[in-house]
Design a protein around this motif. Structure first.
Motif, PDB file in Angstrom:
ATOM      1  N   GLU A  84       0.843  -1.195   0.000  1.00  0.00           N
ATOM      2  CA  GLU A  84       0.000   0.000   0.000  1.00  0.00           C
ATOM      3  C   GLU A  84       0.880   1.247   0.000  1.00  0.00           C
ATOM      4  O   GLU A  84       2.001   1.230   0.502  1.00  0.00           O
ATOM      5  CB  GLU A  84      -0.918   0.005   1.229  1.00  0.00           C
ATOM      6  N   HIS A  85       0.360   2.326  -0.565  1.00  0.00           N
ATOM      7  CA  HIS A  85       1.061   3.616  -0.623  1.00  0.00           C
ATOM      8  C   HIS A  85       2.447   3.482  -1.246  1.00  0.00           C
ATOM      9  O   HIS A  85       3.395   4.143  -0.850  1.00  0.00           O
ATOM     10  CB  HIS A  85       1.158   4.245   0.771  1.00  0.00           C
ATOM     11  N   GLY A  86       2.546   2.615  -2.248  1.00  0.00           N
ATOM     12  CA  GLY A  86       3.812   2.449  -2.951  1.00  0.00           C
ATOM     13  C   GLY A  86       4.020   3.487  -4.038  1.00  0.00           C
ATOM     14  O   GLY A  86       5.140   3.682  -4.513  1.00  0.00           O
ATOM     15  N   ARG A  87       2.949   4.148  -4.449  1.00  0.00           N
ATOM     16  CA  ARG A  87       3.006   5.219  -5.436  1.00  0.00           C
ATOM     17  C   ARG A  87       2.146   6.383  -4.957  1.00  0.00           C
ATOM     18  O   ARG A  87       1.112   6.164  -4.321  1.00  0.00           O
ATOM     19  CB  ARG A  87       2.484   4.751  -6.801  1.00  0.00           C
ATOM     20  N   HIS A  88       2.596   7.592  -5.264  1.00  0.00           N
ATOM     21  CA  HIS A  88       1.808   8.781  -4.963  1.00  0.00           C
ATOM     22  C   HIS A  88       1.381   9.387  -6.286  1.00  0.00           C
ATOM     23  O   HIS A  88       2.137  10.134  -6.919  1.00  0.00           O
ATOM     24  CB  HIS A  88       2.639   9.776  -4.142  1.00  0.00           C
ATOM     25  N   ALA A  89       0.167   9.031  -6.727  1.00  0.00           N
ATOM     26  CA  ALA A  89      -0.314   9.454  -8.045  1.00  0.00           C
ATOM     27  C   ALA A  89      -0.449  10.973  -8.138  1.00  0.00           C
ATOM     28  O   ALA A  89      -0.351  11.543  -9.223  1.00  0.00           O
ATOM     29  CB  ALA A  89      -1.652   8.781  -8.345  1.00  0.00           C
ATOM     30  N   GLY A  90      -0.689  11.623  -6.990  1.00  0.00           N
ATOM     31  CA  GLY A  90      -0.865  13.075  -6.991  1.00  0.00           C
ATOM     32  C   GLY A  90       0.429  13.857  -7.041  1.00  0.00           C
ATOM     33  O   GLY A  90       0.407  15.084  -7.168  1.00  0.00           O
TER      34      GLY A  90
END
Length: 288
Positions: A134-140
């Motif tokens: 989880e939370h491996g990428r920050h799309a924002g």
């Protein structure tokens, strides 16, 4: 293991002669870009696509681009010839040096370092076992999808997954959506269709991913971007991942869930091999 001869700025040097300065602020802070290319029959496959992505990413992170595609291609092939690479891979690095308190005043240090080296192709298991983070990428993030040299998040995530017996790891973004693996795009086959996360998931616009969008229709298979969640992975008919060094690799398990092994990945892998062969043949013909 990287090969002996390295191209650094304007010189081809044996590895022990390559000097990276403590004052290279971009090296220390990770302000730079890189790309990994497949070498097939001595040719860097899809070089133009890799260079376009480097130029796009350079504009996003405000990295000056003092090099041209044609010049770097010549430099790259110098390295390939010097290391006698027929089948393998190469990396091109662009490192920004002209900012920050900890830069040096060395007159010979360029604004942007160019580093090119080659290696053998890594070996991968097929099918692979994937973990989930989880939370491996920050799309924002404004840097989402930019292939920077700040790569700790990726190597750390895969190292942690490998401690648990996985080969790679699926990274979710802050919305709980599937983005990608640490160094590969991910594709789900469902009811005869191929689905992959959209770029706004925070995933990298992989070169192999782009090629697959062009050649999948040749296999009679539609391919589309679609927001995916973990439950979409667990209910898939087939899953595969793609990257420059791996082509396509089938997925047999995700986070303890068994994934069926189908035939779509194999079909596409054969088409991708044909694409590579045709690309290299075309380049060889142009050279003559």
């Amino acid at each position: 293991m990287i090969h002996r001869n390295i191209f650094h700025n304007e010189q081809l040097l044996p590895i022990e002669k390559v000097r990276l300065s403590p004052g290279q602020a971009g090296l220390i802070s990770g302000w730079g870009l890189f790309t990994t290319l497949r070498i097939f029959h001595g040719e860097a496959v899809a070089y133009e696509r890799h260079w376009r992505r480097l130029e796009k990413d350079a504009a996003i992170i405000h990295l000056p681009m003092p090099y041209t595609a044609a010049k770097v291609r010549v430099n790259l092939h110098e390295v390939i010839r010097a290391n006698n690479v027929s089948e393998g891979c190469a990396r091109i690095y662009l490192v920004y040096n002209s900012y920050g308190h900890w830069r040096s005043d060395e007159p010979t240090l360029p604004q942007v370092d160019l580093i090119i080296y080659t290696a053998n192709l890594p070996q991968y298991r097929d099918p692979v076992r994937l973990g989930l983070r989880e939370h491996g990428r920050h799309a924002g993030s404004p840097l989402a999808g930019v292939k920077t040299t700040s790569w700790l998040q990726n190597v750390w995530a895969v190292a942690e997954a490998q401690k648990e017996g996985f080969d790679e790891v699926v990274l979710l973004n802050e919305r709980g959506e599937v983005a990608e693996c640490t160094a590969a795009n991910i594709f789900v086959v469902k009811n005869g269709k191929i689905l992959t996360p959209p770029l706004n998931s925070g995933c990298l616009e992989g070169v192999t991913r782009g090629i697959l969008f062009e050649i999948a229709p040749e296999a009679g298979v539609s391919i589309a971007e679609q927001t995916l969640r973990p439950e979409d992975l667990y209910s898939a008919d087939e899953i595969f991942i793609s990257s420059t060094n791996r082509n396509l690799i089938r997925v047999g398990e995700i986070n303890g869930h068994t994934i069926p092994i189908g035939t779509v990945a194999q079909q596409l892998d054969q088409l991708f091999d044909a694409y590579i062969t045709e690309y290299v043949t075309r380049r060889a013909a142009a050279a003559h």
